[in-house]
Design a protein around this motif. Structure first.
Motif, mmCIF file in Angstrom:
data_model
loop_
_atom_site.group_PDB
_atom_site.id
_atom_site.type_symbol
_atom_site.label_atom_id
_atom_site.label_comp_id
_atom_site.label_asym_id
_atom_site.label_seq_id
_atom_site.Cartn_x
_atom_site.Cartn_y
_atom_site.Cartn_z
ATOM 1 N N LEU A 177 0.825 -1.205 0.000
ATOM 2 C CA LEU A 177 0.000 0.000 0.000
ATOM 3 C C LEU A 177 0.862 1.258 0.000
ATOM 4 N N ARG A 178 2.018 1.176 0.635
ATOM 5 C CA ARG A 178 2.930 2.315 0.654
ATOM 6 C C ARG A 178 3.638 2.491 -0.687
ATOM 7 N N ASN A 179 3.877 1.378 -1.370
ATOM 8 C CA ASN A 179 4.620 1.435 -2.635
ATOM 9 C C ASN A 179 4.093 0.371 -3.598
ATOM 10 N N PRO A 180 3.035 0.672 -4.337
ATOM 11 C CA PRO A 180 2.447 -0.309 -5.263
ATOM 12 C C PRO A 180 3.413 -0.814 -6.331
ATOM 13 N N ASP A 181 4.493 -0.078 -6.586
ATOM 14 C CA ASP A 181 5.440 -0.472 -7.633
ATOM 15 C C ASP A 181 6.136 -1.794 -7.331
ATOM 16 N N ILE A 182 6.107 -2.259 -6.090
ATOM 17 C CA ILE A 182 6.763 -3.525 -5.761
ATOM 18 C C ILE A 182 5.931 -4.719 -6.219
ATOM 19 N N LEU A 183 4.685 -4.479 -6.622
ATOM 20 C CA LEU A 183 3.793 -5.556 -7.052
ATOM 21 C C LEU A 183 3.942 -5.811 -8.544
ATOM 22 N N ASP A 184 3.439 -6.964 -8.980
ATOM 23 C CA ASP A 184 3.484 -7.245 -10.415
ATOM 24 C C ASP A 184 2.453 -6.382 -11.136
ATOM 25 N N ALA A 185 2.579 -6.345 -12.450
ATOM 26 C CA ALA A 185 1.768 -5.425 -13.248
ATOM 27 C C ALA A 185 0.273 -5.639 -13.056
ATOM 28 N N GLY A 186 -0.139 -6.879 -12.838
ATOM 29 C CA GLY A 186 -1.560 -7.170 -12.699
ATOM 30 C C GLY A 186 -2.203 -6.515 -11.495
#
Length: 294
Positions: A97-106
């Motif tokens: 939630l703090r950094n969505p960029d750590i998640l995969d594109a989906g």
């Protein structure tokens, strides 16, 4: 500001989203607080029921790439259920939630959309409530120092359940002498007041004697609290009006979520902020009234 019960109920029925704050000719901060409390109460009623259906929610997301329509929670709370169903720990969910960029594109876009629109449970929404609370306390502290009143703040008192300000000598305030002041940057309806009375105020009365709670964003008529009408100044205006002024020259670069949080952190001290189109959108989503300066 004090509202009569009928007026309050009409407002509460009518405000369901940020755009509804424009329906009433009342301070934006009052309406914003009422809306948030309404959403929080709704989530508290429903969250456990929906959390028990997390496997069904995960299956739906895998098949459709979205949430079922019956999942009527705020965006971030939907994401929390989904990520937990995927096996993420509470710490990992917090990081996402703090950094969505750590998640995969989906997931990245969905989480970013949630944290940039959820005005109740997103990290920036939490930051706003924290900053507003600090502003309320700053107003009280400035007033006490101006009056020459000696006091100790909550963090200086090595006790559990202490008020924001404990005065060394009684102060005449709201028609009575008080020895403690509690600052709340929210609206107080009867239910909210009762919760805080049982949780805090009753204990303060037993330990220290007479005191007063200030609800900066308004309260219902008949409650034995201050609505902040005894105070004036720019900080109080910021709490009630929630106005952010933007100067549009060249666009400020950087991560929009980070920039928006920095704007919120400096809201009390800064009058005009640099422009970033996405940050403006986020601040509006959070409930701020954004105005552009020439």
């Amino acid at each position: 500001m004090r509202l009569n019960p009928d007026e309050y109920l009409e407002i509460r029925r009518s405000v369901n989203r940020i755009s509804d704050l424009d329906k009433f000719n009342l301070p934006r901060g009052v309406l914003h607080s009422i809306l948030i409390q309404k959403k929080v109460e709704s989530v508290k009623r429903k969250y456990r029921i929906f959390a028990e259906k997390s496997d069904e929610i995960l299956k739906y997301w895998k098949e459709k790439g979205s949430f079922p329509k019956w999942l009527t929670l705020t965006p971030v709370m939907k994401i929390r259920i989904l990520l937990k169903a995927m096996g993420l720990s509470a710490k990992e969910i917090w990081k996402a939630l703090r950094n969505p960029d750590i998640l995969d594109a989906g997931l990245r876009e969905m989480v970013y959309r949630a944290v940039s629109t959820d005005f109740v449970y997103s990290p920036i929404a939490t930051k706003i409530q924290l900053v507003f609370g600090q502003i309320g306390e700053e107003i009280v502290e400035e007033k006490l120092r101006t009056l020459g009143v000696k006091f100790k703040k909550e963090k200086e008192l090595k006790m559990q359940k202490t008020p924001d300000f404990l005065l060394e000598e009684p102060l005449e305030f709201c028609g009575r002498k008080v020895v403690w002041i509690e600052s709340k940057a929210i609206f107080a309806d009867y239910r909210t007041y009762e919760i805080y009375f049982k949780k805090q105020f009753k204990r303060y009365l037993e330990l220290f004697g007479e005191g007063i709670a200030i609800f900066w964003r308004g309260c219902l008529e008949g409650l034995d609290v201050s609505d902040g009408c005894e105070f004036n100044g720019e900080l109080k205006r910021k709490l009630l009006e929630m106005e952010v002024r933007i100067r549009r020259d060249k666009e400020l670069e950087g991560n929009p979520i980070d920039i928006a949080e920095k704007f919120v952190e400096s809201y009390a001290d800064q009058d005009i902020f640099p422009y970033n189109a996405e940050v403006v959108r986020i601040l509006k989503n959070m409930g701020f009234l954004v105005k552009q300066e020439d």
